[in-house]
Design a protein around this motif. Structure first.
Motif, mmCIF file in Angstrom:
data_model
loop_
_atom_site.group_PDB
_atom_site.id
_atom_site.type_symbol
_atom_site.label_atom_id
_atom_site.label_comp_id
_atom_site.label_asym_id
_atom_site.label_seq_id
_atom_site.Cartn_x
_atom_site.Cartn_y
_atom_site.Cartn_z
ATOM 1 N N THR A 1 0.835 -1.203 0.000
ATOM 2 C CA THR A 1 0.000 0.000 0.000
ATOM 3 C C THR A 1 0.867 1.249 0.000
ATOM 4 O OG1 THR A 1 -1.567 -1.223 1.340
ATOM 5 C CG2 THR A 1 -1.933 1.119 1.137
ATOM 6 N N PHE B 1 2.521 1.723 -3.235
ATOM 7 C CA PHE B 1 1.485 2.153 -4.180
ATOM 8 C C PHE B 1 1.282 3.662 -4.082
ATOM 9 C CE2 PHE B 1 -3.032 3.112 -4.891
ATOM 10 C CZ PHE B 1 -3.135 2.759 -6.216
ATOM 11 N N ILE C 1 1.909 -1.433 -9.433
ATOM 12 C CA ILE C 1 0.486 -1.102 -9.565
ATOM 13 C C ILE C 1 0.308 0.409 -9.633
ATOM 14 C CG2 ILE C 1 -1.783 -1.385 -8.524
ATOM 15 C CD1 ILE C 1 -0.870 -3.899 -7.263
ATOM 16 N N ALA D 1 0.530 1.471 -13.012
ATOM 17 C CA ALA D 1 -0.627 1.050 -13.808
ATOM 18 C C ALA D 1 -1.756 2.077 -13.733
ATOM 19 C CB ALA D 1 -1.127 -0.299 -13.314
ATOM 20 N N ARG D 2 -1.792 2.822 -12.630
ATOM 21 C CA ARG D 2 -2.862 3.817 -12.473
ATOM 22 C C ARG D 2 -2.802 4.868 -13.575
ATOM 23 N NH1 ARG D 2 -2.620 7.093 -7.491
ATOM 24 N NH2 ARG D 2 -4.322 8.249 -8.376
ATOM 25 N N PHE E 1 -3.759 3.349 -18.289
ATOM 26 C CA PHE E 1 -4.983 2.564 -18.211
ATOM 27 C C PHE E 1 -4.983 1.352 -19.130
ATOM 28 C CE2 PHE E 1 -8.408 5.514 -16.314
ATOM 29 C CZ PHE E 1 -7.637 5.606 -15.178
ATOM 30 N N GLN E 2 -4.324 1.481 -20.321
ATOM 31 C CA GLN E 2 -4.437 0.382 -21.266
ATOM 32 C C GLN E 2 -3.547 -0.801 -20.890
ATOM 33 O OE1 GLN E 2 -2.986 3.152 -21.539
ATOM 34 N NE2 GLN E 2 -1.300 3.245 -22.982
ATOM 35 N N ALA F 1 -1.164 -3.981 -13.825
ATOM 36 C CA ALA F 1 -1.978 -4.020 -12.606
ATOM 37 C C ALA F 1 -2.251 -5.454 -12.181
ATOM 38 C CB ALA F 1 -3.300 -3.291 -12.833
ATOM 39 N N GLY G 1 -0.707 -7.496 -8.569
ATOM 40 C CA GLY G 1 -1.852 -7.671 -7.674
ATOM 41 C C GLY G 1 -2.040 -9.125 -7.312
ATOM 42 N N ILE H 1 0.557 -10.135 -4.736
ATOM 43 C CA ILE H 1 0.197 -9.712 -3.379
ATOM 44 C C ILE H 1 -0.902 -10.610 -2.838
ATOM 45 C CG2 ILE H 1 -0.714 -7.835 -1.966
ATOM 46 C CD1 ILE H 1 0.282 -5.912 -4.071
ATOM 47 N N PHE I 1 -6.550 -1.515 -2.598
ATOM 48 C CA PHE I 1 -6.080 -0.575 -3.611
ATOM 49 C C PHE I 1 -5.972 -1.235 -4.981
ATOM 50 C CE2 PHE I 1 -2.183 -2.432 -1.993
ATOM 51 C CZ PHE I 1 -1.388 -2.578 -3.118
ATOM 52 N N TRP I 2 -5.728 -2.551 -4.971
ATOM 53 C CA TRP I 2 -5.653 -3.244 -6.247
ATOM 54 C C TRP I 2 -7.029 -3.357 -6.884
ATOM 55 C CZ3 TRP I 2 -5.993 -8.888 -7.582
ATOM 56 C CH2 TRP I 2 -5.573 -9.100 -8.907
ATOM 57 N N THR J 1 -7.955 -0.044 -8.214
ATOM 58 C CA THR J 1 -7.239 0.285 -9.452
ATOM 59 C C THR J 1 -7.821 -0.479 -10.632
ATOM 60 O OG1 THR J 1 -5.271 0.465 -8.091
ATOM 61 C CG2 THR J 1 -4.947 0.513 -10.439
ATOM 62 N N ILE J 2 -8.053 -1.779 -10.419
ATOM 63 C CA ILE J 2 -8.594 -2.603 -11.506
ATOM 64 C C ILE J 2 -9.957 -2.058 -11.937
ATOM 65 C CG2 ILE J 2 -9.518 -4.877 -12.029
ATOM 66 C CD1 ILE J 2 -6.701 -5.249 -12.006
ATOM 67 N N VAL K 1 -11.128 0.947 -11.600
ATOM 68 C CA VAL K 1 -10.968 2.230 -12.283
ATOM 69 C C VAL K 1 -10.462 2.002 -13.700
ATOM 70 C CG1 VAL K 1 -9.583 4.320 -12.348
ATOM 71 C CG2 VAL K 1 -10.640 3.634 -10.236
ATOM 72 N N VAL K 2 -9.500 1.088 -13.837
ATOM 73 C CA VAL K 2 -8.919 0.852 -15.154
ATOM 74 C C VAL K 2 -9.970 0.278 -16.114
ATOM 75 C CG1 VAL K 2 -7.299 -0.620 -16.400
ATOM 76 C CG2 VAL K 2 -6.544 0.618 -14.390
ATOM 77 N N TYR K 3 -10.764 -0.673 -15.618
ATOM 78 C CA TYR K 3 -11.683 -1.357 -16.534
ATOM 79 C C TYR K 3 -13.038 -0.685 -16.663
ATOM 80 C CZ TYR K 3 -8.567 -5.284 -17.056
ATOM 81 O OH TYR K 3 -7.494 -6.064 -17.381
ATOM 82 N N THR L 1 -14.155 2.594 -15.847
ATOM 83 C CA THR L 1 -14.460 4.014 -15.980
ATOM 84 C C THR L 1 -13.980 4.587 -17.306
ATOM 85 O OG1 THR L 1 -12.406 4.710 -14.968
ATOM 86 C CG2 THR L 1 -14.256 4.357 -13.504
#
Lengths: 372, 432
Positions: free
Chosen positions: A310, A313, A329, A332-333, A336-337, A342, A346, A349, B252-253, B256-257, B259-261, B263
């Motif tokens: 965390t 991150f 990760i 990755a934020r 997006f593509q 991500a 993940g 973890i 958080f993962w 993130t996932i 948000v990525v997929y 939105t």
């Protein structure tokens, strides 16, 4: 409570054993598994380890990239995209990030960071709680006694010691400090010739209060504040800060366990046989608390790894050039593509957290089953 | 029991005092120079700050006072070592004191140094300018250069502790006064009171954490009860697996996932279910109106949080129910001919839920601190992000306002939890 041997109490399943072994092997041998250099190379000047550059022949790692090595030709390439690589061996099997670093190599380096953070933070907090539980839980509020007339000198001497320890930079001060320590030892060991009243030192109460205070501060916030306050980012700082938040939990569990154990009759018999307290604690009390310790430790390792990921991150704590699961990760934020950036860290973890949680749960179930 | 809780209530006071002392000590360890940021807030650039302005501001803020009500220092120390405004000279002064130089001598020495500095400034050739630069960068190296002026025989070879009283005229007292009268003082970003900023953020935070708390307790308890009441079955196995998945998943993962997929259009418009992240700003409207207008954007963060906490709550409820079902009085109830449902509702549920009270109270206290990662990912201006941003720019008034406020809420909530616990569980007897 029945006597159970330590061997009986942690029988892990096959999946857990393999998981733990894979985790440990990948983490400890990370530089042999993922490395851009030759691990072993024969050069003009003889055989060399971790050789950078061209060699006549040599052994390369399974993954021919280090976590920080940058492949400029392949940026943001997914596992299934076409990649500009010499051969299949150099392919980025889990893709690359936005500056061309191999994700798989990053994952392997992240395993090592996770192992460091998890185990060191747990070892240190266990050590702290062993000491505190000995002073507090084992002895209770009345176990460690001090003669009433010695209270004032003891407090005074401790205060003096702290004073000279914090202000001394000259030789005379150090000599004085040594004298104070000698006086301390003398006071602690002297046998009183007359019968005098004694008073218990309330270590247990004091430790409980301390735990209350640490608990009443919001955890993650405190971590953030401490990390920004004190230093340059480094893994050691992250570990210490996690320890700062973790020791109360460990100490509380250990205390509850030791309060039960110290009432056992074999402890009484050891005491009446004249065994020293510290020996009883180390030889008879702590081994009996083995299963609870394993439970607390495995849950704690999972929590520490989660906290570390965390933090990285959020970009706090771990140095920016270190690649860890959380920092992958984080990237990755902003891309997006790139789903692979991500997904894989993940998963790592998730699997490690599940692994350590299930170890804890299994030992817990086993202990209760034997306990009934 | 009454006396027990009076004692607990009274114990809040020393705990808070201790926390405030810890917070104050932390605020004094901050590496940033608050004087400069205050001057910048007043509209002066960092480059243009003159020594006089700095010194005035330093005295205005009361930084020349002693730190605490009393101090225990070696006898050659002055009443306070914070008198000198210039940071470099102060550092040197403190270093000299620590070396054992009596404070009169150290002050003389600093005066001489100042004189040399002035002479160098007057000279203004290249050598002396370089030397001047060195003074700023490394006062101690300059002190070594000044070797012949500094007589090491002046050092105290022996010192004794002395207690110095400073009365109410100290920084900690001023800080406490600032907390009570000025709401923790101004934030360095916009000069608003820290309390006001925190008040705004707390509304944002509570807007989604309270919904999460409500949903997860409601759904979590019902799922847990369902799983414990009918433990076998295919649905139950799947449900358990799914819950365990969400339990171990890092929040958080998941966020993130999602948000990525969900939105963006990157993975096809079918997956673009939720509005894009980031709150819309409507000028001139209050925080509550903002929350109401942005409600649709809070759905995704609530889902992320609730999936995790729901799994957690249902696990705990299921486990404690199972534990309870194994006890002897349940066997006795069966033998009396009661149905499982009756045993559950009349006896087991109550006994199993009592230990969870403390858990829910703790969750309620945690709701105020919000979820840092969720707020950072979804750009919600809540408590977590306020603290995160305040730390990035060293806005310590805001940071310590949050720290102390949340600690207070936690302490009070735990006390309330113990009270409720005793209220619902007649077996509990607290001894004072």
């Amino acid at each position: 409570m029945r006597w159970f041997s330590t061997k009986m109490s942690i029988q892990l399943g096959r999946a857990q054993k393999t998981g733990l072994i894979i985790f440990a092997v990948v983490a400890l041998l990370h530089s042999f598994i993922a490395n851009e250099d030759y691990i072993l190379a024969k050069t003009s000047s003889g055989i060399q380890f971790f050789y950078e550059g061209d060699a006549d022949w040599g052994v390369k790692a399974i993954v021919p990239y280090s976590a920080s090595s940058i492949d400029r030709a392949n940026r943001l390439r997914g596992p299934f995209d076409s990649q500009e690589v010499q051969s299949l061996y150099y392919r980025h099997w889990l893709g690359t990030d936005d500056i061309g670093r191999d994700v798989l190599a990053g994952l392997i380096n992240g395993t090592y960071i996770a192992l460091q953070v998890g185990f060191y933070s747990m070892l240190i907090s266990l050590f702290i709680s062993f000491v505190l539980a000995y002073l507090g839980a084992y002895h209770g509020d009345k176990g460690i006694r001090i003669e009433t007339r010695m209270i004032f000198p003891a407090v005074l001497i401790s205060a003096l010691f702290l004073f000279y320890a914090s202000y001394t930079s000259t030789w005379s001060g150090i000599i004085l400090m040594a004298a104070i320590i000698m006086m301390w030892i003398y006071l602690a060991n002297r046998k009183s010739s007359i019968i005098s009243r004694t008073k218990g030192v309330p270590f247990d109460l004091a430790i409980q209060r301390l735990i209350d205070i640490v608990d009443s501060m919001p955890g993650l916030f405190l971590i953030l504040i401490l990390l920004t306050l004190f230093a340059e980012p480094s893994i050691a700082n992250v570990i210490l800060v996690i320890v700062f938040l973790r020791w109360p939990v460990v100490t509380r569990h250990l205390r509850a366990e030791i309060l039960k154990i110290r009432e056992e009759e074999y402890i009484l018999s050891a005491k009446s046989a004249g065994q020293k307290d510290i020996i009883i604690y180390l030889k008879h009390v702590l081994p009996m608390a083995f299963s609870p310790i394993i439970i607390v430790a495995s849950f704690g390792i999972a929590a520490a790894i989660l906290t570390e990921s965390t933090l990285s991150f959020l970009g706090i704590g771990i140095p920016l050039d270190e690649v860890s699961w959380g920092s992958l990760i984080k990237r990755a934020r902003f891309n997006f593509q790139a789903w692979w950036m991500a997904l894989f860290p993940g998963l790592a973890i998730y699997l490690v957290v599940i692994l350590f949680n299930s170890v804890g749960e299994r030992v817990n179930a086993r202990m209760r089953g034997l306990d009934l | 029991m009454f006396s027990y809780f009076t004692k607990r209530l009274l114990l809040i006071i020393p705990t808070l005092i201790l926390i405030s002392i810890i917070a104050f000590a932390l605020s004094k360890m901050t590496p940033q120079d608050t004087v400069i940021s205050v001057l910048q807030l007043r509209g002066i650039d960092q480059e243009n700050i003159t020594a006089r302005q700095y010194a005035e501001c330093y005295r205005d803020l009361g930084y020349d006072k002693a730190l605490f009500y009393f101090s225990i220092v070696p006898d050659h120390y002055p009443k306070t070592s914070n008198k000198i405004p210039d940071p470099d000279s102060r550092k040197l002064y403190k270093a000299l004191l620590k070396k054992g130089v009596p404070h009169m001598n150290a002050e003389n020495y600093l005066d001489q140094l100042q004189a040399v500095e002035n002479r160098l400034k007057a000279k203004a050739d290249s050598d002396s300018l370089i030397l001047l630069n060195n003074i700023g960068a490394d006062a101690e190296r300059f002190a070594a250069y000044m070797g012949e002026k500094y007589d090491s025989k002046l050092e105290n070879s022996m010192f004794y502790p002395t207690i110095r009283w400073h009365g109410l005229n100290n920084q900690y007292h001023d800080w406490l006064k600032q907390i009570f009268y000025e709401g923790f003082g101004p934030s360095i970003t916009d000069g608003k009171r820290a309390v006001e900023k925190v008040g705004k953020s707390i509304q944002w935070t509570l807007s989604f954490t309270l919904v999460d708390l409500f949903l997860s307790i409601l759904l979590g308890i019902s799922t847990g009860v369902y799983l414990a009441y009918k433990p076998q079955g295919r649905i139950q196995t799947v449900l358990r697996q799914v819950l365990y998945f969400f339990y171990a998943l890092p929040v958080f993962w998941l966020a993130t996932i999602l948000v990525v997929y969900c939105t963006t259009d990157d993975y096809g418009s079918w997956s673009n279910i939720f509005p894009s992240i980031g709150m819309d700003i409507y000028p001139g409207k209050s925080t509550l109106e903002h929350i109401a207008l942005n409600a649709s954007k809070l759905i995704l963060p609530i889902i992320c949080l609730t999936l995790h906490s729901l799994a957690y709550v249902s696990r705990i409820v299921e486990n404690s129910l199972n534990e309870e079902f194994r006890k002897d009085y349940v066997l006795q109830a069966y033998s009396m001919g009661l149905e499982k449902w009756e045993i559950l509702t009349r006896k087991v549920l109550r006994n199993a839920m009592i230990p969870s009270i403390t858990l829910f109270v703790a969750a309620f206290a945690a709701a105020f601190s919000g979820s840092l990662v969720i707020e950072v990912i979804f750009n919600i201006p809540g408590m977590g992000r306020l603290l995160y941003n305040a730390l990035q720019i060293a806005d310590w008034n805001v940071v310590f306002c949050i720290l102390i406020l949340l600690s207070f809420i936690t302490i009070v909530a735990y006390l309330a939890g113990d009270l409720l616990y005793a209220f619902f569980n007649p077996k509990i007897k607290y001894r004072a």
